[in-house]
Design an enzyme around this catalytic site. Structure first.
Site, PDB file in Angstrom:
ATOM      1  N   SER A  59     -10.025  -0.985   6.660  1.00  0.00           N
ATOM      2  CA  SER A  59      -9.373  -0.746   5.373  1.00  0.00           C
ATOM      3  C   SER A  59      -8.654  -1.939   4.768  1.00  0.00           C
ATOM      4  CB  SER A  59      -8.387   0.419   5.496  1.00  0.00           C
ATOM      5  OG  SER A  59      -9.093   1.626   5.541  1.00  0.00           O
ATOM      6  N   LYS A  90       0.869  -1.180   0.000  1.00  0.00           N
ATOM      7  CA  LYS A  90       0.000   0.000   0.000  1.00  0.00           C
ATOM      8  C   LYS A  90       0.905   1.228   0.000  1.00  0.00           C
ATOM      9  CE  LYS A  90      -3.973   1.858   2.635  1.00  0.00           C
ATOM     10  NZ  LYS A  90      -4.844   1.618   3.808  1.00  0.00           N
ATOM     11  N   SER A 112      -9.771   1.567   2.597  1.00  0.00           N
ATOM     12  CA  SER A 112      -8.861   2.375   1.819  1.00  0.00           C
ATOM     13  C   SER A 112      -7.788   1.591   1.056  1.00  0.00           C
ATOM     14  CB  SER A 112      -8.161   3.380   2.737  1.00  0.00           C
ATOM     15  OG  SER A 112      -7.359   2.717   3.690  1.00  0.00           O
TER      16      SER A 112
END
Lengths: 507, 513
Positions: A187, A88, A163
């Site tokens: 997330s 990420k 996310s």
């Protein structure tokens, strides 16, 4: 003996291990096949990556190959030897940009390796690139990224969740074997659910947060995405443990894979599985999610586990507490982005205050500004005692609720999300967006671990539905054991149909 | 403007201090492993943590916690077993994260005290002696100053403004930031508003500095900024209980500036009030050159720092075992040292206090006494407080940097005390010890400088002096007895300072009677 992108896309960590050991393919071939898969599926389709790091990946692959050539076994090299892995984009990786999906950090080059990154690299992983995310992880659809929209590989018209949407979509599409994400309110679990992959948020403190750009320091936790429970367990084993650079990290033994083996060989007979019936009447929950959840309970009973009805009297307040604590911590953590030492800086400001104001006004997106302003307000004097302080008290009550509940159960099951993936722009007001996290947020508030297990496609939407398995704090082994046993009762395709494009089939 | 003494007749000054001390003796910064070094090239002791890079996390320096607990125990504070770090937010480039990590309502050390002995002329500045204890035998009083708290925090970086007037930000072309100091462990002590005169404030800071130096937690250099003091001061009419509006005073970077800055501010406020004005709540800057305070910024609207517990740092729990272990490391503190000196040695209170107030001298004194007899206490104290101190001042060196060691000083004091050499010869030998670092006994041997105490020899010298100064002898006999000093001086000159002055005196008196 070249590995095709389609063959690559179906590999598990175990397959990679065996393949390397038997010299069916080399680590370099793995990396090249992975980049070919990315080439085929990324641009104009999934759009999961913010940057690719082929040099780093190929160099790591060559090192693995050199060690194999020198006679090392895969096990000696590390748990993730040769595994194409993505991070990420809030995880610092030396030699890459770390943008957090924000214009503010568009040109920010990492000055360090996050501990989870360096542990993965030390275990032999191939760093493929950095994955899209909601700006600074504020969001549940990856739509707030300053740079691009990531598409759900199951339906390119839909969001991948967020996310960590890029991390989930890259694994579901077959571009990556595994990825790392971070989870502050869901997330990891919610995008895993939307994309039909396994996503695991361990208990707070299991994985070091050092080098992961903070959103809510007391809520953030790093965890893996993969297409099987065994794979996320191996990934967690590789990255967990106490880190002297993060004083909130915990000394946790790397025994996650052992729990998976226990689930696979010994099952879960006699284990107590908790449910909260009211959750099935949660606002916005869809019938297909309720049906899939009930089916999962039947599987659990078939495996010989006992269903226990649990009460979490204060859990209803978790969202309120989360939307106080989260923005307060975010406001504080994002103060450092001031355009002075690094990051986006406007030209031509006439004084320092103007430079701060204009740079932050133009560098941050709408949702980020919303959270900063909210936190700024909630911490101001006079207001602090009305919101922040009670929110912490609520947090204590919720934590106690879970502790008490887990005296009667070994795990707790809930749906991961009340619904399947939605269309771009379909959920536009923040409050409705926040509701997609109602089952995941309380777990960050309490600090427990939770995992998304795909349990098939929704009867109505045809999109992946996820089951959340929650464990007592620091007994994440319970989660993996139940997940492994339950996984074996399903026959589910984890690769999205889009991956068919890799073998020349229709996308 | 009226004088301080006059103002304090009508007004009572209420003073509180905030003392920031960098823990310079530690190996590394508060929340990272960067080295602590004063004067290093800019931005050479920095890392992702103290530069506030994205993703970096703080890890508390355990040794710094030990230091603050030592400071708390030495100032009678309660050590709080459960406390937390907080974040204090403000946007300024000297703090890379734009928040300072500090402590909240509960600090590691709470509710301490420090006793001050105020003596001499300035003792008279405190006209209202209620709550103090008069000191017997001496002009002065003893007063107890409350310490609200001592908390742990991190220092900010240093800004250098280039191009403007005298380094000020206004008019500067650009500013540079040095983050070497950013993240330095800092302890902040806050007093109760118990101080009443600038002299008390100065004594408080001096005593606190001696304590910190005794604990070896900081080099306490006001020059280098490792010890910094701000003052809060307000006035109220004598007899009034109601507090007046206070101003905060900054830039008092020496004991003298602390005293003079407060004295000026007290007089300034008195003038404002006596002219019917109102004191504005503000921060003022002491300018030693023009000897006045100037307004920096109004504080009438409180800053909102949005303090909240730092979620990166777990609440701190100090175990009883930890506190006991730190307590066991507490050295002898200045008050106890004075008491011991007065009980064990023939020393007057002023000398005992002067020694205990200079930790370097006190440690040297103790070491010298260990090497010599306790009878040498008085001459050793004299040597240290006079000759040695004078040498250190002239040469601007610390005692530890000289070649003098305690054994040698004890030996020297012994040689003077037993009459082997005169005190004048003693000074001569001391200078050579400083220069060469050799034993005084050896020097005496080498130079052949012994005090002449042989009565025959002394008488012969005295007689020669008298013979050579017949006119002076006549004057003496005519009643000008002050000339005795002249004769002794001449005899000393003739013997190169080796004659025993006491014997010379007696001999001249006898010969001239």
């Amino acid at each position: 003996m070249t590995l095709s992108p389609a063959e690559y896309a179906s590999l598990s960590l175990g397959d990679i291990r065996t393949g390397l050991d038997r010299r069916h393919f080399s680590a370099r071939e793995l990396a090249e096949a992975a980049f070919a898969a990315i080439e085929a599926l990324e641009a104009g389709r999934v759009e999961a990556f913010l940057s690719l790091t082929p040099e780093l990946a190929l160099r790591a692959a060559d090192e693995v190959d050199a060690q194999l050539a020198a006679g090392s076994g895969v096990a000696d090299i590390g748990l993730l030897a040769g595994v194409p892995l993505g991070f990420k984009d809030n995880m610092n990786l030396l030699g890459s940009y770390t943008t957090c999906g924000s214009r503010m950090l568009e040109n920010y080059e990492s000055t360090l390796n996050a501990t989870c990154v360096s542990k993965a690299l030390a275990a032999g992983a191939l760093p493929m690139g950095k994955l899209n995310m909601d700006e600074f992880a504020f969001g549940s659809s990856t739509e707030t990224s300053s740079f691009k929209k990531t598409h759900n590989p199951w339906d390119l018209e839909r969001v991948p969740g967020g996310s960590s949407g890029g991390s989930a979509a890259a694994v579901a599409s077959g571009m990556l074997t595994a990825s790392l994400g971070s989870d502050t309110g869901g997330s990891i679990r919610q995008p895993a659910s939307f994309c039909g992959v396994v996503g695991f948020k361990p208990s707070y403190g299991v994985v070091s947060r050092y080098g992961v750009v903070a959103f809510g320091s007391s809520l953030d936790q790093v965890g893996p995405f993969a297409r099987s429970v065994a794979d996320v367990a191996a990934l967690t084993d590789a990255i967990c443990g106490y880190d002297p650079l993060d004083c909130t990290s915990q000394d946790v033994p790397a025994s996650f894979s052992a729990s998976v083996v226990a689930g696979q060989s010994d099952g879960i007979k006699g284990m107590r599985v908790g449910v909260v019936s009211e959750y099935l009447e949660a606002p916005g929950i869809t019938t297909e999610v309720v049906l899939a959840f009930k089916e999962a309970l039947r599987h659990v009973q078939d495996l010989g586990a006992t269903i226990v009805e649990l009460e979490l009297p204060n859990a209803y307040a978790a969202l309120s507490a989360y939307y106080v604590i989260g923005p307060c911590e975010a406001f504080s953590n994002l103060s450092r982005f001031d355009a002075v030492r690094y990051g986006f800086c406007v030209e031509g400001a006439t004084n320092l205050t103007e430079q701060y104001e204009l740079s932050r006004a133009q560098g941050f997106g709408l949702e980020t500004k919303r959270r900063i302003l909210l936190g700024n307000y909630l911490l101001s004097s006079g207001v602090y005692t009305t919101y922040y302080y009670p929110a912490q008290q609520v947090r204590t009550l919720i934590t106690q609720d879970y502790r008490r509940a887990f005296e009667q159960a070994d795990v707790l099951l809930t749906p991961t999300s009340p619904r399947t993936a939605f269309r771009f722009g379909e959920v536009s007001d923040p409050t409705s967006m926040h509701l997609s996290d109602i089952f995941t947020i309380p777990i960050n508030i309490a600090g427990n671990g939770g995992l998304n297990l795909p349990v098939g496609l929704g009867e109505e939407s045809g999109l992946p539905v996820g089951l959340q398995i929650i464990g007592p704090q620091f007994k994440d082994g319970n989660i993996l054991r139940v997940a492994a046993a339950l996984e074996a009762t399903y026959d589910i395709e984890r690769l999205a149909p889009l991956s068919g494009a890799l073998s020349g089939g229709a996308a | 403007m009226k004088s301080l003494a006059t103002v304090l007749q009508d007004w009572e000054a209420v003073i509180g201090l905030e003392v920031h001390t960098e823990l310079t003796t530690l190996g590394s910064k508060m929340f990272c492993g960067c080295k602590i070094e004063y004067g290093a090239p800019p931005n050479t002791h920095v890392c992702p943590v103290c530069l506030g890079m994205p993703g970096a996390l703080p890890v508390p320096n355990r040794a710094a916690i030990e230091s603050i607990v030592l400071a708390g125990l030495a100032t009678g504070c309660d050590i709080e077993k459960h406390s937390m770090f907080y974040r204090k937010h403000y946007f300024y480039p000297d703090m890379a994260k734009n928040f300072q990590t500090t402590q909240g309502p509960v600090a590691f050390c709470m509710r301490g005290t420090l006793d001050l002995e105020v003596l001499g002329a300035s003792a008279g500045e405190r006209t209202h002696l209620q709550g103090t204890t008069p000191l017997a035998r001496e002009e002065g009083y003893l007063t107890r100053i409350g310490i609200t708290r001592i908390h742990m925090e991190e220092d900010a970086g240093k800004l250098v403004h280039v191009g403007g007037e005298s380094g000020r930000i206004s008019g500067a072309d650009y500013s540079l930031v040095d983050y070497n100091r950013c993240g330095m462990p800092l302890i902040e002590l806050v007093t109760e508003p118990d101080l009443r005169t600038p002299e008390e404030a100065r004594l408080f800071l001096q005593k606190l500095r001696t304590i910190y130096l005794t604990l070896a937690i900081s080099n306490c250099s006001m020059e280098q900024g490792s010890l910094r003091c701000d003052g809060n001061v307000s006035l109220r009419p004598r007899g009034s209980e109601k507090l007046g509006t206070k101003t905060e005073l900054k830039n008092m970077n020496s004991f003298k500036n602390l005293h003079d800055g407060l004295a000026y501010e007290i007089c300034r406020q008195a003038e404002v009030l006596e002219e019917g004005g109102r004191v504005r709540q503000e921060t003022r800057h002491w300018e030693p050159a023009s000897r006045r305070t100037i307004s920096m910024r109004s504080k009438e609207t409180a800053d909102d720092y949005r303090l909240f517990p730092d979620p990166d740092l777990a609440p701190y729990h100090l175990s009883d075992e930890f506190i006991q272990r730190v307590a066991a490391r507490l050295p002898e503190l200045p008050d106890a040292r004075v008491a011991r000196y007065l009980a064990a040695y023939v020393l007057n209170a002023a000398d005992a206090r002067a020694l205990a107030g200079e930790i370097e001298l006190a440690r040297f004194f103790d070491a010298a006494l260990e090497a010599g007899s306790s009878k040498l206490a008085k001459p050793l104290a004299n040597l240290l407080l006079n000759e040695v101190s004078a040498y250190l001042n002239t040469e601007s060196v610390a005692l530890a940097e000289t070649r003098l060691d305690p054994q040698h000083l004890a030996e020297l004091a012994g040689l003077v005390a037993d009459g082997t050499i005169s005190s004048m010869q003693g000074r001569q030998v001391l200078a050579l010890v400083f220069a060469r670092g050799v034993s005084p006994a050896e020097l005496v041997e080498e130079l052949g400088i012994r005090q002449v105490s042989d009565t025959g020899e002394i008488e012969a010298v005295a007689q020669t002096v008298l013979d050579n100064n017949a006119d002076k002898v006549a004057e003496y006999r005519a009643g000008k007895t002050k000339l005795l000093g002249f004769f002794v001086g001449e005899a000393m000159k003739a013997t190169g300072g080796t004659a025993n002055p006491k014997l010379l005196n007696q001999t001249f008196q006898r010969l001239l009677s």
